[in-house]
Design a protein around this motif. Structure first.
Motif, PDB file in Angstrom:
ATOM      1  N   ILE A  10       0.617  -1.121  -0.185  1.00 55.96           N
ATOM      2  CA  ILE A  10       0.039   0.151  -0.304  1.00 55.96           C
ATOM      3  C   ILE A  10       0.803   1.031   0.178  1.00 55.96           C
ATOM      4  O   ILE A  10       0.579   2.224  -0.260  1.00 55.96           O
TER       5      ILE A  10
ATOM      6  N   ASP B 268       2.879   2.394  -5.646  1.00 55.85           N
ATOM      7  CA  ASP B 268       2.437   3.428  -6.092  1.00 55.85           C
ATOM      8  C   ASP B 268       4.159   3.729  -7.097  1.00 55.85           C
ATOM      9  O   ASP B 268       4.270   3.955  -8.233  1.00 55.85           O
TER      10      ASP B 268
ATOM     11  N   SER C  65      -8.502  11.329  -1.098  1.00 62.22           N
ATOM     12  CA  SER C  65      -7.995   9.892  -0.503  1.00 62.22           C
ATOM     13  C   SER C  65      -7.556   9.773   1.207  1.00 62.22           C
ATOM     14  O   SER C  65      -8.322   9.385   1.676  1.00 62.22           O
TER      15      SER C  65
ATOM     16  N   SER D 271      -4.533  -3.455  -1.107  1.00 64.42           N
ATOM     17  CA  SER D 271      -2.930  -3.478  -1.729  1.00 64.42           C
ATOM     18  C   SER D 271      -3.249  -4.320  -2.530  1.00 64.42           C
ATOM     19  O   SER D 271      -3.075  -4.275  -3.583  1.00 64.42           O
TER      20      SER D 271
ATOM     21  N   ILE E 104      -4.887  -1.831  -5.267  1.00 60.17           N
ATOM     22  CA  ILE E 104      -4.123  -1.013  -5.921  1.00 60.17           C
ATOM     23  C   ILE E 104      -3.512  -1.605  -6.977  1.00 60.17           C
ATOM     24  O   ILE E 104      -2.897  -0.924  -7.810  1.00 60.17           O
TER      25      ILE E 104
ATOM     26  N   ASN F 207      -3.765   0.405 -10.662  1.00 61.22           N
ATOM     27  CA  ASN F 207      -2.869   0.849 -11.504  1.00 61.22           C
ATOM     28  C   ASN F 207      -2.406  -0.189 -12.507  1.00 61.22           C
ATOM     29  O   ASN F 207      -1.844   0.914 -13.808  1.00 61.22           O
TER      30      ASN F 207
ATOM     31  N   ALA G 196      -5.939   6.120  -8.837  1.00 62.95           N
ATOM     32  CA  ALA G 196      -6.106   4.732  -8.552  1.00 62.95           C
ATOM     33  C   ALA G 196      -6.026   4.256  -6.177  1.00 62.95           C
ATOM     34  O   ALA G 196      -7.016   4.078  -6.242  1.00 62.95           O
ATOM     35  N   ALA G 197      -4.976   5.768  -6.172  1.00 62.65           N
ATOM     36  CA  ALA G 197      -5.347   5.792  -4.727  1.00 62.65           C
ATOM     37  C   ALA G 197      -6.411   5.879  -3.515  1.00 62.65           C
ATOM     38  O   ALA G 197      -6.795   5.647  -2.952  1.00 62.65           O
TER      39      ALA G 197
ATOM     40  N   ALA H  25      -9.566   3.247  -4.188  1.00 59.19           N
ATOM     41  CA  ALA H  25      -9.039   2.282  -3.613  1.00 59.19           C
ATOM     42  C   ALA H  25      -9.347   2.442  -1.713  1.00 59.19           C
ATOM     43  O   ALA H  25      -9.919   1.609  -1.213  1.00 59.19           O
ATOM     44  N   GLN H  26      -9.122   3.690  -1.439  1.00 59.56           N
ATOM     45  CA  GLN H  26      -9.107   3.812   0.126  1.00 59.56           C
ATOM     46  C   GLN H  26     -10.339   4.233   0.357  1.00 59.56           C
ATOM     47  O   GLN H  26     -11.453   3.599   0.842  1.00 59.56           O
TER      48      GLN H  26
END
Length: 488
Positions: free
Chosen positions: A239, A243, A346, A377, A380, A384, A399-400, A403-404
């Motif tokens: 996580i 990235d 985020s 994870s 993400i 990505n 993406a972050a 996902a979050q």
């Protein structure tokens, strides 16, 4: 308990000094001296070394803290615990080194457009990972001995000062970039040597292996717990670092450097929540022990309101003044402006959804926290893979955010479904509305002469409007009570 209180106080002071020093160095100083591709290289090497070391350690750092009380006996060298703590991970390090060197063509193939820059330092990644592994194990050993302040000082302050010193030497022309990378790696090695010397000084450097260590707790149990811990810690590292690694491999190391600085800027928003979590963790554990779910639910709501209140203010303060922040760096780093804004969103949502993760990890259903972390994870990585080829480093930020938001909604629902607790009251949307009004007022302030003067003007307007609206509407009872105390 005296040593615990002393170490805790020292750790608190060191933690805050380290946060300030880290923000100054990684956000304001390093981007001024280094090109994006150079910073991208050091960030990539650091991420590779961390993941390499975690896989090699097989969760034994956490195992050491958890099981050390069974081995504790200073007179006979803790039954040979330190050689066991180091021995298994070093065997894992040998296996990981073989795989890492064998996989060199594959890894450099992923970074084909920057292979000439990364290639000369690929083998140095093994050295970096070795230092990272040893430090994590010795640090865990010291935590088990209740000696935590010194290692915190080394990691949070001395290492950052050494990196800053190397950057200054590079800027003055006394170090080449190659020399700076070796300095960066060597600084981590110096920490291991200093920590070893500290263990010898306090009389806890027990190198001699003992067969008795195998009889204290079954090795199978240690490996089982280590495997579970490995999954949890590896998910957390993915996580944190994936990235940058994927931006570097799919776009360029320069983009990874720009993304890394944008990520560091956004971390300022997480500082209050991290401080609150240090207090919240033992409180929530105590609530569970007492089965005081009503008190826990009230704490859940109050901390969520506080996170929302502070988070909105900090997010607006950073977002409105990005021109000033980026004016302190090389101009290329300003390409990360949109990335900062997305990552702020985020982190803000993560704060608004409250301490759901801590409630879960301290509850009887703590194993579900691993499920959520692994899911996050995986999500993400998949996002990505889909978005970075289309949107570049902005795709990693999108993406972050996705996902979050998705995982936090799922975790919040799980806490409500399992324990009938949710953190939202009518004050949360009101705080967001007041923040939107104050942010608009700050955004309407025109540029004044220089980025610094503009920053001062916008910050003043934002603070006055936001603070005034919060007090007038009574949205935050804590702020109103504080104002009354100050008046008295």
């Amino acid at each position: 308990m005296g040593i615990v209180r002393r170490q805790g106080l020292r750790n608190t002071v060191i933690s805050y000094l380290g946060l300030a020093l880290g923000f100054v160095s990684t956000t304001l100083v390093l981007p001024r001296f280094f090109a994006p591709s150079q910073l991208g290289l050091t960030l990539t090497l650091s991420a590779i070394a961390t993941l390499f070391a975690q896989l090699a350690a097989f969760g034994f750092a956490s195992v050491g803290i958890r099981f050390f009380p069974y081995f504790r006996n200073r007179e006979n060298g803790h039954h040979g615990f330190l050689p066991l703590l180091l021995g298994v991970p070093l065997l894992g390090f040998g296996v990981m080194t073989a795989l890492y060197l064998w996989g060199r063509p594959v890894v450099l193939g992923l970074y084909a457009h920057d292979a000439a820059l990364l290639g000369p330092y690929y083998v140095w990644g093994v050295v970096f990972a070795f230092f990272t592994l040893l430090y994590s194990l010795l640090d865990a050993y010291l935590k088990a001995l209740y000696h935590t302040a010194f290692s915190s000082f080394l990691q949070d302050i001395l290492l950052r000062l050494l990196i800053l010193g190397g950057a200054v030497l590079f800027a003055q022309g006394w170090l080449s970039f190659h020399g700076y990378v070796l300095w960066y790696i060597g600084a981590n090695g110096l920490l291991v040597l200093v920590l070893t010397g500290y263990l010898r000084r306090i009389g806890e450097l027990h190198w001699r292996p003992r067969r008795a260590v195998l009889a204290v707790r079954p090795v199978r149990e240690l490996l089982s717990v280590g495997g579970f811990t490995l999954l949890s810690s590896l998910a957390g590292s993915i996580i944190m670092y994936i990235d940058n690694l994927m931006v570097g491999s799919q776009v360029s190391l320069a983009a990874a450097g720009i993304y890394g600085i944008a990520f560091n800027i956004s971390t300022a928003l997480a500082i209050p929540a991290r401080s609150l979590n240090k207090i919240a963790f033992p409180l929530l554990a105590d609530y569970w022990k007492q089965q005081n779910l009503a008190g826990m639910a009230d704490f859940y709501r109050r901390t969520t309101r506080l996170n929302t209140l502070i988070g909105c203010f900090l997010a607006l303060g950073i977002g409105l003044n990005l021109d000033f922040i980026y004016s302190l760096m090389r101009t290329e780093f300003a390409e990360g402006t949109l990335v900062v804004l997305l990552l702020l969103g985020s982190r803000l949502f993560d704060g608004i959804t409250g301490v759901n993760g801590l409630i879960l990890v301290t509850s009887p259903r703590y194993r579900f926290d691993l499920v959520f972390n692994v899911s996050l994870s995986v999500l993400i990585v998949v996002l990505n893979l889909l978005l970075i080829p289309r949107l570049g480093m902005v795709g990693a930020a999108v993406a972050a955010v996705v996902a979050q938001v998705s995982i936090n909604l799922a975790r919040t629902w799980f806490v409500w479904h399992a324990f009938r607790m949710q953190p939202f009251t009518w004050r949360i949307p009101l705080v967001v509305l007041l923040a939107a009004v104050a942010g608009t007022a700050g955004w309407l302030v025109p540029a004044i002469g220089s980025p610094f003067l503009t920053m001062l003007a916008r910050s003043t307007v934002l603070t006055a409007v936001y603070g005034g609206l919060v007090l007038v509407t009574g949205t935050a009872p804590e702020a109103t009570a504080l104002l009354r105390r100050l008046r008295r």
